[in-house]
Motif scaffolding. Structure first.
Motif: not given
Lengths: 115, 112
Positions: A97, A99-100, A102-103, B33, B35, B45, B48
């Motif tokens: 979904g 961008e964020e 993608n965690e 990102q 981590y 994480l 980002t």
């Protein structure tokens, strides 16, 4: 509290054995990943799955296969373990979904030693 | 194939020192990102960064995304022993398949 769990923290197997590594996530994530982690090489993607029964090869799929029969569970299979598969194996999940999102959420890892 | 080169691979410093970790690529990423992984645990994480030139701060940690979206840096001010761990950068490609491209990692040891 979101969670990714792996079936074993430590595993010792013999060369030629069939090895199953199990991963379960409770976040209803579509994507699941298997990585191996070796010093100086970072995380290398073995396989990933973006839906039940769907799978795609990563960068180093040779010697491995995967199974995703249920959304929450992703299994990594070493058909015939070899000493060069001694490594830390990490499972992760994510939701597609924005961008964020993608965690990736990781399990604690399974340290596999093949003798 | 998109690659991320992370440097240095290992850093051992005294408490209170500053440090910077770099993550470079010849490829453009839609976001990047960072981590952190502690012994016996999976990576978690930290942040980002999405926009070229973006700077984000997390207490003593400052993250920057390069203007061209090909590189990023992590700067730690006045490092503490609790900052010890493995730091990994990970790029998100524009295809946004959900896959991440990881750097090799930087092992940071902060001695009291």
């Amino acid at each position: 509290d979101v969670k990714v769990t792996q079936s074993s923290r430590y595993l010792v197997k013999r060369t030629g054995e069939k090895v199953f590594l199990e991963c379960v996530q409770d976040m209803d994530h579509e994507n699941m990943f298997w990585y191996r982690q070796d010093p100086g090489l970072g995380l290398r993607l073995i396989y990933f799955s973006y839906d039940v029964k769907m799978k795609e090869k990563g960068d180093i799929p040779e010697g491995y296969s995967v199974s995703r029969e249920k959304k929450e569970r992703f299994s990594l299979i070493l058909e015939s373990a070899s000493t060069n598969q001694t490594s830390m194996y990490l499972c992760a999940s994510s939701s597609p979904g924005l961008e964020e999102s993608n965690e990736q959420f990781f399990g604690p890892g399974t340290r596999l030693t093949v003798l | 194939t998109q690659l991320l080169e992370q440097s240095p691979q290992f850093l051992s410093i005294q408490e209170g020192e500053n440090l910077t970790v770099y993550c470079n690529s010849s490829s453009v990423f839609s976001s990047l990102q960072w981590y952190r992984q502690e012994p016996g645990e999976g990576p978690v994480l930290l942040v980002t960064v999405v926009t070229g030139g973006e700077v984000k701060k997390l207490k003593r940690l400052t993250f920057q995304f390069g203007d061209a979206r090909k590189d990023s840096s992590l700067h730690i001010t006045a490092a503490q022993p609790g900052d010890t761990g493995l730091y990994l950068c990970a790029g998100v490609s524009y295809s946004n398949t959900g896959k991440l491209i990881f750097g090799q990692g930087t092992t940071l040891q902060v001695k009291p």
